[in-house]
Scaffold this active site. Structure first.
Site, short mmCIF file in Angstrom:
data_model
loop_
_atom_site.label_atom_id
_atom_site.label_comp_id
_atom_site.label_asym_id
_atom_site.label_seq_id
_atom_site.Cartn_x
_atom_site.Cartn_y
_atom_site.Cartn_z
N GLY A 1 0.85 -1.19 0.00
CA GLY A 1 0.00 0.00 0.00
C GLY A 1 0.88 1.23 0.00
O GLY A 1 2.01 1.19 0.47
N GLN B 1 2.97 9.89 1.44
CA GLN B 1 4.26 9.19 1.49
C GLN B 1 5.17 9.53 0.32
O GLN B 1 6.35 9.18 0.33
CB GLN B 1 4.06 7.67 1.54
CG GLN B 1 3.42 7.21 2.84
CD GLN B 1 3.29 5.71 2.88
OE1 GLN B 1 2.36 5.15 2.33
NE2 GLN B 1 4.23 5.04 3.52
N CYS C 1 5.69 -0.14 7.73
CA CYS C 1 5.34 1.01 6.89
C CYS C 1 6.56 1.43 6.08
O CYS C 1 7.65 1.51 6.64
CB CYS C 1 4.86 2.16 7.78
SG CYS C 1 4.42 3.64 6.86
N LEU C 2 6.36 1.70 4.80
CA LEU C 2 7.50 2.08 3.96
C LEU C 2 8.17 3.37 4.45
O LEU C 2 9.35 3.58 4.20
CB LEU C 2 7.05 2.27 2.50
CG LEU C 2 6.56 1.01 1.78
CD1 LEU C 2 6.09 1.36 0.37
CD2 LEU C 2 7.65 -0.07 1.74
N HIS D 1 -4.69 1.01 7.37
CA HIS D 1 -3.33 1.56 7.50
C HIS D 1 -3.14 2.72 6.52
O HIS D 1 -2.65 3.79 6.91
CB HIS D 1 -2.30 0.45 7.23
CG HIS D 1 -0.88 0.92 7.29
ND1 HIS D 1 0.00 0.51 8.28
CD2 HIS D 1 -0.18 1.76 6.50
CE1 HIS D 1 1.17 1.10 8.08
NE2 HIS D 1 1.09 1.86 7.00
N GLU D 2 -3.56 2.53 5.28
CA GLU D 2 -3.38 3.60 4.28
C GLU D 2 -4.31 4.78 4.55
O GLU D 2 -3.93 5.94 4.37
CB GLU D 2 -3.61 3.05 2.86
CG GLU D 2 -2.64 1.95 2.43
CD GLU D 2 -1.18 2.29 2.69
OE1 GLU D 2 -0.80 3.47 2.54
OE2 GLU D 2 -0.43 1.38 3.07
N HIS E 1 -2.90 7.13 6.90
CA HIS E 1 -1.91 8.03 6.31
C HIS E 1 -2.55 9.33 5.82
O HIS E 1 -1.99 10.41 6.00
CB HIS E 1 -1.20 7.37 5.12
CG HIS E 1 0.00 6.55 5.51
ND1 HIS E 1 1.10 7.08 6.15
CD2 HIS E 1 0.27 5.24 5.33
CE1 HIS E 1 2.00 6.13 6.35
NE2 HIS E 1 1.53 4.99 5.87
#
Ligand code: NI
Length: 183
Positions: free
Chosen positions: A45, A50, A95-96, A137-138, A141
């Site tokens: 995702g 991000q 998380c990236l 999760h996304e 963000h």
């Protein structure tokens, strides 16, 4: 085009994002770039903040998470979670934007969400299990929330040194990132 992924500590990750306007320039290219960026970093995702854009949109491709390899590749534009239900369950998330840190997060197992797809077609859908989790999760963000904010104060404190290192770029990562703090 592959964007550098914004690292923990950048204010763009903490700010609630703004709705995507219908006349946004070259949305297809942005979506393509987001997928390219996510795949390069082996993510499931990626949310617009991000890559430094304060826009309410995210992409997912969590096909690898589904038991039957059913494709789960989607674009969520201006999404709104309408309801979440069920008893919260734990799962270790990463998380990236926060490489090298994984922690168990409690989330509801089911949700209902409305959003526009890449062709501005509106949808209202229900998701559960891992699909719901990736969406939650996304979605966090674009609300300016990172998964570590769901952890207890103690756990967060224990991660503080690592987080500070990430913001300074003192972290091993095999994809391109943008670090907010000079070393
Ligand atoms: Ni994330």
């Amino acid at each position: 085009m592959i964007y550098p992924i914004v690292a923990y500590g950048d204010p763009v990750l903490k700010k609630p994002a703004k709705n995507v306007e219908k006349d946004i320039k070259d949305l297809p290219k942005l979506i393509e770039d987001m997928f390219e960026t996510m795949y390069e970093a082996s993510g499931v995702g990626l949310a617009a903040p991000q890559i430094g854009l304060g826009l309410r949109m995210f992409i997912v491709d969590a096909t690898s998470f589904s038991n039957d390899n059913e494709e789960f590749k989607k674009v969520f534009i201006n999404p709104e979670i309408l309801s979440e239900e069920g008893e919260e369950w734990p799962y270790e998330e990463g998380c990236l934007s926060i490489p090298g840190i994984r922690a168990e997060v409690m989330r509801s197992p089911r949700l209902k969400i409305k959003y526009f797809d890449e062709n501005w077609v509106p949808h209202t859908e229900e998701y559960e299990g891992m699909k719901a989790r990736v969406i939650q999760h996304e979605y966090d963000h674009i609300e300016g929330v990172l998964f570590i904010e769901h952890l207890s104060a103690l756990k967060k404190r224990l991660l503080q040194a690592k987080l500070s290192n990430i913001s300074k770029g003192k972290v091993d990562v095999d994809y391109r990132m943008k670090f907010p703090v000079k070393k």
